[in-house]
Design a protein around this motif. Structure first.
Motif, short mmCIF file in Angstrom:
data_model
loop_
_atom_site.label_atom_id
_atom_site.label_comp_id
_atom_site.label_asym_id
_atom_site.label_seq_id
_atom_site.Cartn_x
_atom_site.Cartn_y
_atom_site.Cartn_z
N THR A 51 35.71 33.89 95.74
CA THR A 51 35.35 34.52 97.00
C THR A 51 34.93 33.43 97.98
N LEU A 52 35.56 33.44 99.11
CA LEU A 52 35.26 32.48 100.15
C LEU A 52 34.38 33.14 101.19
N THR A 53 33.29 32.49 101.50
CA THR A 53 32.41 33.03 102.52
C THR A 53 32.59 32.22 103.79
N LEU A 54 32.40 32.86 104.91
CA LEU A 54 32.52 32.18 106.18
C LEU A 54 31.33 31.26 106.38
N PRO A 55 31.56 30.08 106.97
CA PRO A 55 30.42 29.20 107.24
C PRO A 55 29.57 29.77 108.36
N SER A 56 28.35 29.31 108.41
CA SER A 56 27.45 29.80 109.46
C SER A 56 27.89 29.26 110.82
N ALA A 57 27.35 29.84 111.86
CA ALA A 57 27.72 29.44 113.22
C ALA A 57 27.30 28.00 113.49
N MET A 58 26.15 27.59 112.97
CA MET A 58 25.69 26.22 113.20
C MET A 58 26.55 25.20 112.44
N THR A 59 27.07 25.58 111.29
CA THR A 59 27.96 24.69 110.55
C THR A 59 29.25 24.47 111.32
N VAL A 60 29.81 25.54 111.86
CA VAL A 60 31.03 25.43 112.65
C VAL A 60 30.76 24.59 113.90
N TYR A 61 29.61 24.84 114.54
CA TYR A 61 29.24 24.09 115.75
C TYR A 61 29.11 22.59 115.43
N ALA A 62 28.47 22.28 114.31
CA ALA A 62 28.28 20.88 113.93
C ALA A 62 29.62 20.21 113.62
N LEU A 63 30.52 20.90 112.95
CA LEU A 63 31.84 20.33 112.65
C LEU A 63 32.65 20.11 113.92
N ILE A 64 32.59 21.05 114.85
CA ILE A 64 33.31 20.89 116.11
C ILE A 64 32.71 19.74 116.91
N LEU A 65 31.38 19.64 116.93
CA LEU A 65 30.72 18.55 117.66
C LEU A 65 31.06 17.19 117.04
N LEU A 66 31.09 17.12 115.72
CA LEU A 66 31.46 15.88 115.04
C LEU A 66 32.91 15.50 115.34
N THR A 67 33.80 16.48 115.32
CA THR A 67 35.20 16.22 115.64
C THR A 67 35.35 15.74 117.08
N TYR A 68 34.62 16.39 117.98
CA TYR A 68 34.65 15.98 119.39
C TYR A 68 34.15 14.54 119.55
N PHE A 69 33.08 14.21 118.84
CA PHE A 69 32.54 12.85 118.89
C PHE A 69 33.58 11.84 118.42
N MET A 70 34.26 12.14 117.33
CA MET A 70 35.24 11.21 116.79
C MET A 70 36.43 11.04 117.73
N VAL A 71 36.84 12.13 118.37
CA VAL A 71 38.00 12.04 119.26
C VAL A 71 37.66 11.25 120.51
#
Length: 160
Positions: A51-71
Motif C-alpha cells: 500500500t502506497l500512501t501519499l506524502p504529506s504536503a510539506m514533503t512535496v513542498y520540500a522536494l519541489i523546493l529542493l528541485t527548484y534550488f538545484m535547477v
C-alpha cells in the motif's frame, strides 16, 4: 504457366503446434517433461500488494523546493562543464591571493559557489512571497498598503 501458390491471399498459414517438444518421439524428453511435475506442487502464496500512501504536503513542498534550488543553481552546468568551486586572483598592490566568487569576463560561465549562492537567494525569495501573501491576507487594508510600500522599498534597496 508458372505454379500458383496453394495459399490464397486471405488465408492464414497452417497452425503450428504450440510446443515443439510435443511432436518429439524421444521418450526421455517426455519423462523430463512430466516426471518432476508429477510430485511437485505449486505453493499457495498469499501475497499482499504494497500500500502506497501519499506524502504529506510539506514533503512535496520540500522536494519541489529542493528541485527548484538545484535547477536554478546550475547543477546541470556544473556537472557538464566541471568548473572550479571558487576562483582566485592576485592583488596587484600586495601580491596576495584573494578569492573570487563571480567569474569575470564570461557571461555564460559561473563558479560552483556562484551558482549555489544565487540559487539560495532564489529559494529564499519564493517562501518570502508565500509568507507575504499569508500575512497580508489577514491584515487591514490600510496596514496592507503600508506593508507593500515598505517591502517595495526594502526590495529595491536589496537589489541595488
Amino acid at each position: 504457366m508458372g505454379q500458383k501458390s496453394e495459399t490464397l491471399a486471405g488465408q492464414s498459414p497452417p497452425p503450428h503446434s504450440p510446443d515443439p517438444t510435443s511432436d518429439s518421439i524421444d521418450p526421455i524428453l517426455h519423462i523430463f517433461r512430466f516426471l518432476p511435475y508429477s510430485f511437485l506442487r505449486l505453493p499457495r502464496l498469499r501475497l499482499k500488494l504494497p500500500t502506497l500512501t501519499l506524502p504529506s504536503a510539506m514533503t512535496v513542498y520540500a522536494l519541489i523546493l529542493l528541485t527548484y534550488f538545484m535547477v536554478v543553481s546550475g547543477i546541470v552546468y556544473d556537472v557538464i562543464v566541471e568548473p572550479p568551486g571558487i576562483g582566485s586572483t592576485q592583488d596587484r598592490a600586495t601580491g596576495a591571493v584573494r578569492p573570487v566568487v563571480f567569474l569575470p569576463g564570461r557571461v555564460n560561465g559561473q563558479y560552483i559557489i556562484e551558482g549555489l549562492s544565487s540559487g539560495f537567494m532564489f529559494v529564499l525569495g519564493g517562501p518570502w512571497y508565500i509568507d507575504l501573501v499569508h500575512v497580508l491576507s489577514s491584515m487591514r487594508v490600510e496596514a496592507w498598503w503600508f506593508m507593500v510600500l515598505a517591502l517595495m522599498v526594502c526590495d529595491f534597496e536589496i537589489h541595488i
